[in-house]
Enzyme design. Structure first.
Site, PDB file in Angstrom:
ATOM      1  N   ASP A  92       0.723  -1.285   0.044  1.00  0.00           N
ATOM      2  CA  ASP A  92       0.301   0.108   0.164  1.00  0.00           C
ATOM      3  C   ASP A  92       1.032   1.297   0.217  1.00  0.00           C
ATOM      4  O   ASP A  92       1.663   1.238   0.691  1.00  0.00           O
ATOM      5  CB  ASP A  92      -1.287   0.056   1.068  1.00  0.00           C
ATOM      6  CG  ASP A  92      -2.041   0.705   1.533  1.00  0.00           C
ATOM      7  OD1 ASP A  92      -2.526   0.993  -0.063  1.00  0.00           O
ATOM      8  OD2 ASP A  92      -3.053   0.321   2.390  1.00  0.00           O
ATOM      9  N   GLU A 124      -4.337   4.876  -3.532  1.00  0.00           N
ATOM     10  CA  GLU A 124      -6.127   5.515  -2.800  1.00  0.00           C
ATOM     11  C   GLU A 124      -6.844   6.506  -4.152  1.00  0.00           C
ATOM     12  O   GLU A 124      -5.855   7.409  -4.559  1.00  0.00           O
ATOM     13  CB  GLU A 124      -6.107   5.557  -1.743  1.00  0.00           C
ATOM     14  CG  GLU A 124      -5.818   4.231  -0.303  1.00  0.00           C
ATOM     15  CD  GLU A 124      -6.171   4.930   0.687  1.00  0.00           C
ATOM     16  OE1 GLU A 124      -7.088   6.500   0.901  1.00  0.00           O
ATOM     17  OE2 GLU A 124      -5.559   4.352   1.334  1.00  0.00           O
ATOM     18  N   GLU A 191     -14.312   0.526  -0.774  1.00  0.00           N
ATOM     19  CA  GLU A 191     -14.580   0.293   0.086  1.00  0.00           C
ATOM     20  C   GLU A 191     -15.101   0.856   0.800  1.00  0.00           C
ATOM     21  O   GLU A 191     -15.755   2.344   0.671  1.00  0.00           O
ATOM     22  CB  GLU A 191     -13.344   0.582   0.998  1.00  0.00           C
ATOM     23  CG  GLU A 191     -13.269   1.110   2.801  1.00  0.00           C
ATOM     24  CD  GLU A 191     -11.864   0.517   3.237  1.00  0.00           C
ATOM     25  OE1 GLU A 191     -10.542   1.074   1.976  1.00  0.00           O
ATOM     26  OE2 GLU A 191     -11.840   0.804   4.473  1.00  0.00           O
TER      27      GLU A 191
END
Ligand code: KIV
Length: 291
Positions: A92, A124, A191
């Site tokens: 990540d 993200e 998410e």
């Protein structure tokens, strides 16, 4: 029957994720942060292991994922790749490691591959993230996207809450997911997204969606290691399913250990090393003669 959903040996080939989606076979992903968790995830047969920046919260004790650094994530990723051989290991990219420029993003993504053995990275967001995805994929590093609740921008999103709950926001999320696929992502995490919206996104994409709080219609699911195993204190989000209570088991084991130490029940004979009698006698003689 193999414990794996796919049929090859060794490292899971990335294109097989597409094949799993095509065949309607669900993909299992879990986070891991060290050697044993990587090894156990591999033994359990998961396809994808994410070294999440959630480490900032569940491993390092911060209140959010924002403080996670490259050096911390590199260290954890190195440990995980030593344990997880078969699954694809995805690092990540922490906050600040890809926001500034495409060049920065490529440099940091390459570090995860070269210095930590990661197979891919996750970023993200959409919007400005799209050119980062293109640049990183262009440099030969596979990228996983992540839309919906993106914890690195939780403040801007108004906190840790579900996303895409109005038609307008759902449209935006849908377009963002399509744009991430077009930019080159090999899979996209959704998410905290309403299940109905996540299903539509999943149908629209060629690449797999991996849901967390996004319903059963996604191509795969991901949970955070500490949530899944009951190692994280505090209120869990509604999408968490706890499969074990290792926190409680660890606490009880440690209490038993403390009591044993205090009461002299540990260590026992079996936990100690012996010395041959003649060696001990010689030692005692030396000790007696010593002034
Ligand atoms: O950091 C993380 O653990 C994640 C998952 C929740 C997808 O991004």
């Amino acid at each position: 029957m193999s414990k794996y959903a796919s049929w090859t040996h060794g490292k899971l080939p990335l294109p097989e994720l597409l094949e799993l989606k095509r065949r309607g076979q669900k993909i299992a992903m879990v986070t891991a942060y060290d050697f044993p968790s990587g090894r156990i995830a591999d033994e359990a047969g998961v396809e994808l292991v994410l070294v999440g920046d959630s480490a900032a919260m569940v491993v390092l004790g911060h209140d959010s994922t924002v403080p996670a650094t490259m050096e911390e994530l590199l260290l954890l990723t190195r440990a995980v790749t030593r344990g997880a051989k078969r699954p694809l290991v995805i690092a990540d990219m922490p906050f600040g490691s890809f926001q500034v420029s495409d060049d920065d993003a490529v440099r940091n993504a390459v570090r995860f591959v070269k210095e930590a053995g990661a197979d891919a990275v996750k970023l993200e967001g959409a919007g400005p993230t799209l050119s980062r995805v293109q640049a990183i994929v262009g440099a030969g590093v596979p990228v996983m996207g992540h839309v919906g609740l993106t914890p690195q921008s939780a403040t801007m999103l108004g906190g840790f809450k579900a996303q895409g709950r109005t038609a307008e926001k759902a449209e935006r999320l849908y377009e963002d997911a399509l744009a991430l696929e077009a930019a080159g992502c090999f899979a996209i995490v959704l998410e905290a997204v309403p299940a109905a919206i996540a299903s539509r996104v999943t149908e629209a994409l060629q690449v797999p969606t991996i849901g967390i709080g996004a319903g059963a219609g996604c191509d795969g699911q991901v949970l955070v290691w500490h949530d899944l195993l009951g190692l994280y204190e505090g209120k869990a989000p509604r999408f968490v399913k706890r499969y074990a209570d290792l926190g409680d088991a660890a606490r009880r084991a440690l209490e038993a250990y403390v009591a044993d130490v205090r009461e002299g029940r540990f260590p026992e004979e079996q936990h100690t090393y012996a010395i041959p009698d003649e060696e001990l006698d010689a030692f005692e003689a030396w000790l007696g003669a010593r002034v």
